[in-house]
Design a protein around this motif. Structure first.
Motif, PDB file in Angstrom:
ATOM      1  N   UNK A   1      43.650  24.602 -30.233  1.00 39.73           N
ATOM      2  CA  UNK A   1      43.657  24.091 -28.865  1.00 39.73           C
ATOM      3  C   UNK A   1      44.097  22.631 -28.826  1.00 39.73           C
ATOM      4  N   UNK A   2      43.621  21.843 -29.771  1.00 44.33           N
ATOM      5  CA  UNK A   2      43.983  20.423 -29.774  1.00 44.33           C
ATOM      6  C   UNK A   2      45.467  20.231 -30.092  1.00 44.33           C
ATOM      7  N   UNK A   3      46.002  21.067 -30.968  1.00 47.44           N
ATOM      8  CA  UNK A   3      47.442  20.984 -31.231  1.00 47.44           C
ATOM      9  C   UNK A   3      48.220  21.305 -29.970  1.00 47.44           C
ATOM     10  N   UNK A   4      47.835  22.365 -29.294  1.00 50.24           N
ATOM     11  CA  UNK A   4      48.561  22.767 -28.078  1.00 50.24           C
ATOM     12  C   UNK A   4      48.488  21.673 -27.021  1.00 50.24           C
ATOM     13  N   UNK A   5      47.306  21.062 -26.848  1.00 50.80           N
ATOM     14  CA  UNK A   5      47.179  19.994 -25.856  1.00 50.80           C
ATOM     15  C   UNK A   5      48.054  18.799 -26.222  1.00 50.80           C
ATOM     16  N   UNK A   6      48.103  18.480 -27.508  1.00 49.27           N
ATOM     17  CA  UNK A   6      48.918  17.346 -27.945  1.00 49.27           C
ATOM     18  C   UNK A   6      50.401  17.621 -27.718  1.00 49.27           C
TER      19      UNK A   6
END
Length: 500
Positions: A463-468
């Motif tokens: 999720x954090x990769x996608x948000x970044x």
């Protein structure tokens, strides 16, 4: 005699008049597609599996349930299990419009009784339900997250002394430290349980929460069975400690894969078990996990309350490493509250206290050994990074985060064991470069994070990769490196449901 008989008849008539068809149970029954006879046969079969051989249900009895009769335990629980399995979601006793003789708080809420036997019962029931509904999300879908006073006030009772439990005459420990007698655990068996918990924790750090969560929950359930057997007091305390560590780990793994209400429930139960074990540093660690979850969910005020409760409860017994971790989490909470002065002070306290860790006379427990120099740099850099976002993408705070984050990335790369932490700090580095409006550098770290993410089962990392990447695409969508990164993300890390 006639007067008493008349009174009983009137009471029975009133009860019959008040009884209404159970519309909730009828709705689930109709949707199930079962006939009354089929449901009766399934209830009888499940009752025999539970050892309740006295239960003999037929179609007329099922009809009475639908008409409003309230069956006695264990039938409400059996019906809950049968309908849950049928629909693939938790269907609680209350969802079926049935009442239990003892209203159990284990399905929802966190305000639980602080007693040993009830802690064991709740741990056993919750882990059993989790194992029964093994597919992702089914258990969590029936729970609701607690926050604010409904969360903080029950947790404050962690520090209230428990009333002494009634004690029988003490029994001697098993002679020779080996062998099993009347359900008792030997020292080698206890040692093995504790080492297995260490192994599970290592797997989580290396592989993420999605790979071994069910194994941890299963082990927890086994430990609760042992806690229900007669054991010497010293053994019981060690078992409660193992249960607390396993419940915290089950909560952490659930948090890592996105099952937030389930995670919170395990954390709460872990705190109860830590209290029964008399281990306040372990309890403070559980509260820090709850605090981290609250930061993740955008509730830094609750996170700060939990951390202060942890610090207060363990200030005279926690090791410097544990206290440093608590200061680092305090800094994260202040950062997300937009309080830079208090954040910087907590960062300094985390650094100063960590420098005393090597001078501590006693070995640290395994659950805090993860908090290395790399973790300290990572946490403090994330505090400054969070401050930068709260302050409107401030480049000043981003510049404070960069050298700390860079050092964390270097140390995790050398470590090689904590792959999830490595990925999270690579993502953190990517976000810092976005804050500094350096998208080319950001894509390098995001690409590397993507490669590490494929090795772990962590929805939090994904999720954090996608948000970044989404942020990079929004701010620098015309840049070739960002376009390539967005396309690569869609291929290498597609959004798919993971098995728990």
């Amino acid at each position: 005699m006639s007067g008493n008989g008349g009174s009983g008849t009137n009471a029975a008539s009133a009860t019959h008049a008040d009884k209404r068809p159970n519309e909730l149970l009828t709705s689930w029954f109709v949707r199930s597609g079962w006939s009354k006879g089929e449901l009766a046969r399934q209830v009888n079969r499940r009752a025999r599996q539970l050892g309740a051989n006295h239960i003999s249900t037929d179609t007329s009895r099922v009809r009475r349930w639908l008409d409003g009769e309230n069956p006695r335990e264990p039938i409400p629980r059996i019906l809950s299990e049968l309908f849950s399995e049928r629909f693939g979601v938790v269907v609680s006793v209350e969802d079926l419009g049935l009442r239990t003789a003892r209203q159990s708080p284990s399905a929802t809420g966190v305000d639980l009784p602080w007693t040993g036997p009830q802690t064991v019962a709740l741990l056993s029931e919750f882990s059993r339900s989790d194992l029964m509904l093994a597919r992702r999300g089914f258990l969590g879908s029936s729970l609701v997250l607690s926050a604010g006073p409904s969360l903080i006030e029950p947790m404050q009772r962690w520090l209230v002394p428990s009333p002494p439990a009634p004690r029988s005459e003490p029994e001697p420990e098993p002679a020779g430290g080996s062998g099993r007698g009347r359900g008792r655990l030997s020292k080698p068996e206890l040692d093995l349980l504790e080492s297995t918990t260490v192994m599970f924790r290592q797997w989580d750090a290396q592989c993420g929460g999605g790979l071994r969560r069910k194994a941890v929950v299963g082990q927890l359930h086994e430990v609760t069975d042992l806690l229900q057997e007669p054991q010497p007091e010293s053994t019981t305390r060690r078992l409660f400690k193992v249960a607390a560590e396993l419940a915290e780990l089950a909560g952490w793994m659930s948090y890592d894969i996105g099952l937030q209400p389930t995670a919170q429930k395990y954390f709460v139960l872990a705190l109860h078990a830590a209290k029964e074990a008399g281990d306040r540093p372990l309890g403070s660690y559980v509260l820090s996990s709850m605090s981290r979850q609250m930061i993740h969910l955008g509730r830094p005020d609750d996170a700060l309350e939990l951390i202060h409760l942890a610090q207060y409860g363990s200030r005279d017994c926690a090791s410097p490493r544990t206290q440093s971790m608590l200061y680092a989490m305090e800094a994260r909470a202040y950062a997300n509250m937009g309080q830079p002065g208090k954040c910087k002070r907590a960062v300094r306290m985390a650094e100063d206290t960590f420098s005393e860790a090597d001078e501590w006379d006693e070995p640290d427990p395994d659950w805090i050994r993860f908090f290395s120099e790399a973790e300290l740099y990572g946490e403090n850099s994330h505090s400054y990074r969070d401050l930068a976002y709260v302050a409107g993408r401030s480049p000043t705070y981003a510049s404070l985060a960069e050298p700390l984050m860079n050092r964390a990335v270097e140390l995790f790369a050398e470590d090689g064991e904590h792959q999830r932490s490595y990925a999270l700090n690579l993502i953190g580095m990517a976000t810092v470069h976005l804050l500094q409006r350096e998208p080319e550098h950001s894509t390098v770290f995001a690409t590397e994070a993507m490669q590490v993410a494929k090795k772990v089962r962590s929805e939090r990392v994904n999720t954090r990769i996608r948000k970044t990447v989404d942020t990079a695409a929004r701010d620098f969508g015309d840049l070739g490196e960002v376009v390539d990164l967005t396309e690569r993300l869609a291929v290498e890390l597609p959004e798919t449901a993971e098995a728990v």
